[in-house]
Design an enzyme around this catalytic site. Structure first.
Site, PDB file in Angstrom:
ATOM      1  N   HIS A 319     -15.814   1.230  -8.940  1.00 10.79           N
ATOM      2  CA  HIS A 319     -14.489   1.121  -8.323  1.00 10.79           C
ATOM      3  C   HIS A 319     -13.829   2.492  -8.296  1.00 10.79           C
ATOM      4  O   HIS A 319     -14.053   3.312  -9.177  1.00 10.79           O
ATOM      5  CB  HIS A 319     -13.594   0.129  -9.090  1.00 10.79           C
ATOM      6  N   ASP A 374     -16.202  -8.348  -6.024  1.00 12.17           N
ATOM      7  CA  ASP A 374     -17.240  -8.802  -5.095  1.00 12.17           C
ATOM      8  C   ASP A 374     -18.539  -9.188  -5.792  1.00 12.17           C
ATOM      9  O   ASP A 374     -19.400  -9.824  -5.194  1.00 12.17           O
ATOM     10  CB  ASP A 374     -17.509  -7.706  -4.055  1.00 12.17           C
TER      11      ASP A 374
HETATM   12  N1  HAX Z   1     -24.174   2.102  -7.208  1.00 11.75           N
HETATM   13  C1  HAX Z   1     -24.718   3.328  -6.992  1.00 11.75           C
HETATM   14  N2  HAX Z   1     -24.001   4.465  -6.965  1.00 11.75           N
HETATM   15  C2  HAX Z   1     -22.692   4.351  -7.206  1.00 11.75           C
HETATM   16  C3  HAX Z   1     -22.070   3.131  -7.476  1.00 11.75           C
HETATM   17  C4  HAX Z   1     -22.856   1.973  -7.443  1.00 11.75           C
HETATM   18  N3  HAX Z   1     -22.361   0.752  -7.623  1.00 11.75           N
HETATM   19  N4  HAX Z   1     -20.751   3.349  -7.669  1.00 11.75           N
HETATM   20  C5  HAX Z   1     -20.544   4.670  -7.508  1.00 11.75           C
HETATM   21  N5  HAX Z   1     -21.712   5.282  -7.218  1.00 11.75           N
HETATM   22  C6  HAX Z   1     -21.939   6.681  -6.857  1.00 11.75           C
HETATM   23  C7  HAX Z   1     -21.162   6.997  -5.602  1.00 11.75           C
HETATM   24  O1  HAX Z   1     -21.885   6.562  -4.450  1.00 11.75           O
HETATM   25  C8  HAX Z   1     -20.990   8.485  -5.708  1.00 11.75           C
HETATM   26  O2  HAX Z   1     -22.215   9.093  -5.359  1.00 11.75           O
HETATM   27  P1  HAX Z   1     -22.255  10.462  -4.482  1.00 11.75           P
HETATM   28  O3  HAX Z   1     -21.436  11.437  -5.247  1.00 11.75           O
HETATM   29  O4  HAX Z   1     -23.703  10.773  -4.423  1.00 11.75           O
HETATM   30  O5  HAX Z   1     -21.635  10.108  -3.162  1.00 11.75           O
HETATM   31  C9  HAX Z   1     -20.790   8.679  -7.202  1.00 11.75           C
HETATM   32  O6  HAX Z   1     -21.373   7.531  -7.836  1.00 11.75           O
HETATM   33  C10 HAX Z   1     -19.356   8.787  -7.640  1.00 11.75           C
HETATM   34  O7  HAX Z   1     -18.666   7.648  -7.235  1.00 11.75           O
HETATM   35  P2  HAX Z   1     -17.354   7.153  -8.022  1.00 11.75           P
HETATM   36  O8  HAX Z   1     -16.411   8.308  -8.103  1.00 11.75           O
HETATM   37  O9  HAX Z   1     -17.754   6.471  -9.275  1.00 11.75           O
HETATM   38  O10 HAX Z   1     -16.825   6.026  -7.062  1.00 11.75           O
HETATM   39  P3  HAX Z   1     -16.057   6.175  -5.675  1.00 11.75           P
HETATM   40  O11 HAX Z   1     -14.606   6.100  -5.960  1.00 11.75           O
HETATM   41  O12 HAX Z   1     -16.537   7.311  -4.875  1.00 11.75           O
HETATM   42  O13 HAX Z   1     -16.533   4.854  -4.937  1.00 11.75           O
HETATM   43  C11 HAX Z   1     -17.014   2.561  -4.727  1.00 11.75           C
HETATM   44  C12 HAX Z   1     -16.096   3.594  -5.360  1.00 11.75           C
HETATM   45  C13 HAX Z   1     -16.456   1.176  -5.000  1.00 11.75           C
HETATM   46  C14 HAX Z   1     -17.052   2.784  -3.210  1.00 11.75           C
HETATM   47  C15 HAX Z   1     -18.435   2.711  -5.343  1.00 11.75           C
HETATM   48  O14 HAX Z   1     -18.367   2.421  -6.725  1.00 11.75           O
HETATM   49  C16 HAX Z   1     -19.459   1.825  -4.663  1.00 11.75           C
HETATM   50  O15 HAX Z   1     -20.014   2.244  -3.654  1.00 11.75           O
HETATM   51  N6  HAX Z   1     -19.729   0.605  -5.213  1.00 11.75           N
HETATM   52  C17 HAX Z   1     -20.637  -0.324  -4.591  1.00 11.75           C
HETATM   53  C18 HAX Z   1     -19.986  -0.999  -3.372  1.00 11.75           C
HETATM   54  C19 HAX Z   1     -18.918  -1.962  -3.818  1.00 11.75           C
HETATM   55  O16 HAX Z   1     -19.093  -2.793  -4.696  1.00 11.75           O
HETATM   56  N7  HAX Z   1     -17.741  -1.883  -3.173  1.00 11.75           N
HETATM   57  C20 HAX Z   1     -16.605  -2.789  -3.432  1.00 11.75           C
HETATM   58  C21 HAX Z   1     -15.519  -2.142  -4.266  1.00 11.75           C
HETATM   59  C22 HAX Z   1     -14.348  -3.055  -4.564  1.00 11.75           C
HETATM   60  C23 HAX Z   1     -13.646  -3.413  -3.314  1.00 11.75           C
HETATM   61  O17 HAX Z   1     -13.036  -2.616  -2.625  1.00 11.75           O
HETATM   62  N8  HAX Z   1     -13.779  -4.631  -2.938  1.00 11.75           N
HETATM   63  O18 HAX Z   1     -13.384  -5.009  -1.728  1.00 11.75           O
END
Ligand code: HAX
Length: 439
Positions: A319, A374
């Site tokens: 998140h 989710d």
């Molecule tokens: N799986 C793999 N890699 C992940 C990850 C996961 N679940 N969560 C974060 N990372 C990665 C990011 O892709 C990012 O990689 P890069 O630097 O190579 O681009 C790195 O870790 C740093 O990310 P972060 O700072 O921890 O998280 P962000 O704020 O950038 O992103 C997200 C937050 C929710 C988009 C991210 O955790 C993610 O992609 N999760 C999986 C998709 C998901 O579940 N989305 C729903 C979120 C809740 C929501 O909005 N619901 O509607």
């Protein structure tokens, strides 16, 4: 009721608006924080850039709606007769006014939405012209835009409404739109997955039970599931993509239909709301790869590592703000423990929860290894036979309307200005940093 509720909202918001204007006049130079280059590069994380009253997200505790946590909502919001789940009508009232509703207000809102729920025929005709293969979220967004023919704000603006009265047709549009969304969503569901065998709304049901009925589910458990689902997905403060997109587009005086449709286009992204379909797809793919049954912890761990090695995210985990297990995940887990503790997919979700945080927690760049909302929602729907996971984000969207449209009413009533943040070019940025280093 609508008139009384509307004027109550306006009176409360006028007082708040006067307080806020005074604060800005007296403390306009108060610093809310500093902006670093790293923040700009990280998608503006942690930058406070708007006033958003309906809810606030704490990284450790999770969401609070007007100060109330999810467990507190369970305690304080009215429930359906014989039910245990809060009615989302009550949450809407709370988000809009900041006051806890009593059962009479909640019933009156249910009735008001029932009366406003009729959708013009051209909206159905528009949907019927779309290919059945078009993603349900695209159909949903198109359906919302097609309903713009009914925009009270659009008409009032054309008629030359005074700006002090903008809030009134905005309120009407938001109430109408919320009232109609379950019918729109159910129409898309029955059209795509049930051969267009539509189910007419039923009289005298609450918003969620009627939605369940139009989807094809008349059991008390599915009504309860939707009451919970539509409550917990309603809002997540102002900075998430769907809320911010709605807020941004609304700030240009685009009406509720334009603004909400924009928000839904954001919710349809796989890093945001679409993650709820991706989670189920990921679990079913894993199950299929492993030949069915309940995978072992080791098998899940191997599958997670394979997902990461393929350069994909593990859906439902991580998140942008939260740093602990999402309380919306926990609320759904409690529901599952009560109603379906032996369900196969639910048990996979729980086993994934046992395994994934350790793996993601060992990857330095990942800020939050814990599950978000989710990670659990799809398993509950599957249990009741709602297996068409492409549709799941539409359910999220119906719920999200409550928060983003309550805030749109507030923003209009407060007279918030058009949003227009600044930007910098990459070259300009380099020059500014060089100049600062050399000075
Ligand atoms: N799986 C793999 N890699 C992940 C990850 C996961 N679940 N969560 C974060 N990372 C990665 C990011 O892709 C990012 O990689 P890069 O630097 O190579 O681009 C790195 O870790 C740093 O990310 P972060 O700072 O921890 O998280 P962000 O704020 O950038 O992103 C997200 C937050 C929710 C988009 C991210 O955790 C993610 O992609 N999760 C999986 C998709 C998901 O579940 N989305 C729903 C979120 C809740 C929501 O909005 N619901 O509607």
């Amino acid at each position: 009721m609508a008139q009384q509720f509307k004027h109550e909202f306006k009176e409360i918001t006028d007082v708040k608006s006067a307080e806020l204007k005074k604060l800005v006049a007296e403390h306009g130079t108060f610093k809310l924080g500093e902006i670093t280059l790293a923040q700009v590069f990280s998608g503006m994380k942690g930058m406070t850039g708007m006033i958003y009253d309906t809810s606030k997200l704490d990284p450790e505790e999770g969401i609070r709606f007007r100060g109330y946590s999810i467990p507190e909502l369970y305690e304080k919001l009215p429930k359906a007769s014989g039910g245990n789940q809060p009615l989302p009508e009550g949450l809407f009232y709370l988000m809009l006014t900041g006051k806890l509703p009593d059962a009479a207000i909640v019933k009156a809102i249910s009735e008001e939405w029932e009366q406003r729920a009729e959708i013009p025929q051209h909206v159905f005709n528009t949907l019927d012209a779309l290919p059945l293969t078009l993603h349900p979220m695209t159909q949903f967004s198109i359906g919302v835009l097609a309903m713009r023919s009914e925009s009270a704000f659009g008409k009032a603006y054309d008629d030359g409404i005074h700006k002090k009265d903008y809030w009134d047709p905005t309120f009407e549009d938001c109430m109408n739109l919320i009232a109609r969304l379950p019918r729109l969503a159910a129409y898309i569901y029955r059209r795509v997955y049930h051969n267009g065998n539509h189910i007419a709304p039923s009289k005298g049901l609450d918003w969620s039970a009627n939605f369940a009925h139009m989807l094809g589910h008349d059991s008390t458990e599915v009504a309860e599931l939707l009451r919970m689902y539509l409550t917990i997905h309603a809002d997540h403060e102002g900075g998430n993509v769907s809320a911010h997109a709605t807020h941004l587009v609304g700030s240009a005086l685009s009406d509720a239909y334009y603004a909400f449709s924009a928000g839904m286009n954001g919710l349809a992204g796989p890093l945001h709301g679409l993650a709820n379909q991706e989670v189920i797809r990921w679990i079913l793919d894993m199950q299929q790869d492993l030949g069915g049954g309940l995978p072992s912890a080791q098998q899940i761990s191997d599958y997670v590592n394979k997902t990461l090695a393929e350069g994909k995210v593990v859906p439902g985990y991580g998140h942008a703000v939260l740093r602990k297990t999402d309380p919306r995940f926990t609320a759904q887990m409690e529901f599952a423990k009560k109603y379906m503790p032996n369900d196969d997919i639910v048990n996979i979700v729980w086993r994934v929860y046992d395994v994934v945080p350790d793996i993601l927690g060992n990857i330095k760049k990942i800020q939050n290894p814990w599950p978000n909302v989710d990670a659990h929602s799809g398993a509950l729907l599957l249990h009741y036979g709602i297996r068409e996971y492409d549709f799941f984000t539409v359910l999220f969207g119906v719920s999200r309307a409550l928060g983003v449209l309550a805030q749109l009413c507030i923003s209009r009533a407060m007279g918030f200005p058009i949003e227009r943040p600044g930007s910098v070019t990459s070259e300009g940025l380099k020059k500014r940093i060089e100049a600062s280093v050399n000075s």
